[in-house]
Every structure is written in structure tokens, then in C-alpha cells.
Design an enzyme around this catalytic site. Structure first.
Site, mmCIF file in Angstrom:
data_model
loop_
_atom_site.group_PDB
_atom_site.id
_atom_site.type_symbol
_atom_site.label_atom_id
_atom_site.label_comp_id
_atom_site.label_asym_id
_atom_site.label_seq_id
_atom_site.Cartn_x
_atom_site.Cartn_y
_atom_site.Cartn_z
ATOM 1 C CD GLU A 71 -2.500 1.287 2.569
ATOM 2 O OE1 GLU A 71 -3.879 1.895 2.587
ATOM 3 O OE2 GLU A 71 -1.913 1.029 3.707
ATOM 4 C CD1 TRP A 93 -6.313 1.009 0.003
ATOM 5 C CD2 TRP A 93 -7.787 2.521 0.140
ATOM 6 N NE1 TRP A 93 -5.619 2.038 0.503
ATOM 7 C CE2 TRP A 93 -6.613 3.087 0.799
ATOM 8 C CE3 TRP A 93 -9.061 3.411 0.023
ATOM 9 C CZ2 TRP A 93 -6.773 4.334 1.241
ATOM 10 C CZ3 TRP A 93 -9.067 4.622 0.541
ATOM 11 C CH2 TRP A 93 -7.865 5.204 1.280
ATOM 12 C CE1 TYR A 135 -4.170 8.834 3.948
ATOM 13 C CE2 TYR A 135 -5.352 7.490 2.654
ATOM 14 C CZ TYR A 135 -4.905 8.240 3.997
ATOM 15 O OH TYR A 135 -5.991 7.879 5.171
ATOM 16 N NE ARG A 177 11.343 26.077 13.910
ATOM 17 C CZ ARG A 177 12.206 26.779 14.083
ATOM 18 N NH1 ARG A 177 13.374 26.374 14.580
ATOM 19 N NH2 ARG A 177 11.949 28.152 13.596
ATOM 20 C CB CYS A 197 -7.014 8.173 8.732
ATOM 21 S SG CYS A 197 -9.082 7.662 8.137
ATOM 22 N NE ARG A 217 -9.766 12.395 8.633
ATOM 23 C CZ ARG A 217 -10.719 11.618 8.531
ATOM 24 N NH1 ARG A 217 -11.368 11.590 9.878
ATOM 25 N NH2 ARG A 217 -10.990 10.709 7.669
ATOM 26 C CB SER A 218 -10.110 9.223 12.027
ATOM 27 O OG SER A 218 -10.768 8.314 12.228
ATOM 28 C CB CYS A 219 -6.246 5.946 15.032
ATOM 29 S SG CYS A 219 -5.341 4.438 15.171
ATOM 30 C CG ASP A 220 -10.363 0.490 13.216
ATOM 31 O OD1 ASP A 220 -10.113 0.053 14.355
ATOM 32 O OD2 ASP A 220 -10.786 -0.241 12.133
ATOM 33 C CE1 TYR A 260 -16.152 2.213 13.248
ATOM 34 C CE2 TYR A 260 -13.912 1.574 13.213
ATOM 35 C CZ TYR A 260 -15.141 2.369 12.888
ATOM 36 O OH TYR A 260 -14.840 3.165 11.865
#
Length: 315
Positions: A71, A93, A135, A177, A197, A217-220, A260
Site C-alpha cells: 500500500e 481499499w 493519499y 522545521r 486518516c 486525525r482518526s485511528c481505528d 468499534y
């Protein structure tokens, strides 16, 4: 009495299991976009060393690291169609375009049949296999616009290659930076099958080592994290090799970190297991650029995980 000065350090995976337990027992229970429901917290961080070829693969369940590696290499091509992934046996996907096709066509079709059509029919793949500008499209071809006359602008044929610019910046300005890339292109979010994500990666050069940080930002945590932390480690190691640096550490930061509600079996089984071992990731060839790595270049050693734990993906 325990001699803390000589007692071994906790296994690197303990911080992951501790976070899983905290979310499962203390997280806010909520209805999410998928309708499945989650337990969630806002804000988490973990750190892992890459020294000595170490890689933070989870050992309390098997992680199919080659899928994550394929991936990541696919992202670096800028491709946004699942066809090439499916050809390589990567299915992670497929659920999003499959769901879109089922809703649009009304056809009752299983995943295997859908993927077969994607591979065999180029026109079908072009129409139904594309994920939008996800992405890789943002990483290597962030859109630019040029004047088209009468105050109008048109999209330039070639966009910004954030990854190529990052490699150049690490080499030329290691104290910067601004050593980062992102997939969060606000203007193009509505066209994406899934907004990014793992959205922003940042790097730092320190004492000849390259450290990598991912803000997600979002993690399973139950399914996605294992791939995300491997991808961060792989990218950091590739960049370090290309820039004549040693890998340092990786830092993972999560925004909305969740489990979940239908992953109870996964959570309870994984929390009952004890992590062990120290897997290593090696790159056996140095290609001429960051875009020329192949799956055969990567090797994982000393990885003896416990059995895989199956769980459904929420689409």
C-alpha cells in the site's frame, strides 16, 4: 524488592495494549459515520525506537506487513485506482468502491466478483475502481493552478511532488522545521472515497538520525493502527536511507482514537495476550530514488506473532 535499575524495560507493544484497554473501558461511546458505533478518546501518543533495525510490528496478533508495504509503495506512485492493488492481492481499499457500485447499480455482487471485473475490464476499473484524489495523488501531485486568461485559472498538468521536495529538503536543510508532507487538501476532500486518516507526516534530523512523526486525525486502533505504524516506520527508514541518515524513532499521534463496538472479540482476545519478541525491518537494496523501491527490497526478520484476529471493517 524489584531492582528497577536492572529490570528490563516494558515491551514496546505494552503502550498500545494500555491504550486499547483505556479506550475500551473509559472511552466515550458514540454513534459514528459508519453507524456501527465506537468507544473513543481525543488525543493519544506513542513512541517507538527504530534503532538496530527494530520495527514496531504488533506481536499479539499477526500483522500482514507486506500488505501495508505494498500500500505504501502504491501511494508513492500517485495511483488512486484499486486495480493495481487488487492485482497484487491487496483488498484493503476494495470495500469503498464496491459499496459505491452496489448502491449505484443495485447489483448484488460479492467482493471477489467485483475485483475480478476490476482486473479484467479496464473500462469498468476506470469507472468504478477509482478512489478520487486520495493519499498518493496529494503526496506526489498536489494540484497547482495557472492563469487561463480573463481572470480564470486552469489546473496545471503537473502538480507539486511533496515527497521529492521532502527528500531534497532533508538533504539540503536538515535543521528545518518544515520537513513534512500532508494529504489533507481541503478543496479536494469531497471527491475522496475516504478523507485521509493518516494525514500529516513530519520529520526531524537529530545527531545523524531521522525521526518521523505521524498525526492521524482518526485511528481505528483495532485494525488500522498496525498498518499505520508500520507505514510510518517504513517511510522513515526509506527516507533515512535516501538521505544518508540512520533511523531514529517514530512518534505516533492520534486525534480521534477509537475502537468499534463490534470489535469486542478482537479487543478481549488481544488484551489477554502477552507481547514478546523484537522484529526487525531491513531494506536490502538502495534504489536511485525514493520512488524506485520494490516489495522485494523489504525483509522482516525475527517476527513470530501470535495468531491473526479477524474483525469486520466499518465502511
Amino acid at each position: 524488592m524489584i531492582d528497577h535499575a536492572t529490570s528490563p524495560a516494558p515491551h514496546y507493544e505494552r503502550q498500545y495494549l494500555d491504550l486499547m484497554r483505556r479506550i475500551w473501558t473509559q472511552g466515550d461511546e458514540r454513534i459514528d459515520r459508519t453507524g456501527v458505533g465506537t468507544r473513543s478518546i481525543l488525543g493519544a501518543m506513542m513512541r517507538f525506537s527504530l534503532a538496530g533495525d527494530h520495527v514496531p510490528l504488533l506481536t499479539t496478533k499477526r500483522v500482514y506487513w507486506k500488505v501495508a508495504a505494498r500500500e505504501m509503495l502504491w501511494f508513492l506512485t500517485g495511483d488512486t485506482n484499486i486495480r493495481e492493488l487488487v492485482r497484487q492481492g491487496v483488498h484493503i481499499w476494495t470495500d469503498w468502491p464496491l459499496d459505491a457500485y452496489r448502491k449505484a447499480s443495485g447489483e448484488v455482487i460479492d467482493r471477489d466478483t467485483f475485483e475480478q471485473r476490476i482486473v479484467e475490464d479496464a473500462d469498468f476499473a476506470a469507472r468504478w475502481g477509482d478512489l478520487g484524489p486520495v493519499y498518493g495523488a496529494q503526496w506526489v501531485n498536489w494540484p497547482l493552478y495557472e492563469p487561463a486568461g480573463d481572470g480564470l485559472y486552469r489546473r496545471a498538468e503537473k502538480g507539486r511532488n511533496q515527497i521529492a521536495e521532502l527528500v531534497d529538503a532533508i538533504r539540503r536543510t536538515p535543521g528545518s522545521r518544515r520537513l513534512l508532507f500532508t494529504g489533507w487538501n481541503v478543496a479536494e476532500l469531497p471527491r475522496m472515497a475516504l478523507p485521509p486518516c493518516h494525514m500529516t507526516y513530519q520529520f526531524q534530523v537529530a545527531d545523524g538520525r531521522l525521526n518521523g512523526l505521524l498525526f492521524q486525525r482518526s485511528c481505528d486502533l483495532g485494525l488500522g493502527f498496525a498498518f499505520n505504524i508500520f507505514g510510518l516506520s517504513m517511510m522513515t527508514r526509506m527516507l533515512a536511507q535516501q538521505c544518508d541518515l540512520e533511523p531514529g524513532e517514530v512518534v505516533w499521534q492520534g486525534g480521534d482514537v477509537h475502537l468499534y463496538l463490534n470489535h469486542a472479540g478482537l479487543v478481549e482476545e488481544q488484551l489477554s495476550r502477552i507481547p514478546s519478541g523484537a522484529p526487525k525491518l531491513r531494506i536490502n537494496r538502495r534504489p536511485s530514488s525514493i520512488f524506485d523501491y520494490r516489495i522485494e527490497d523489504f525483509e522482516v526478520l525475527d517476527y513470530a506473532p501470535q495468531s491473526h484476529i479477524a474483525a469486520p471493517v466499518a465502511v
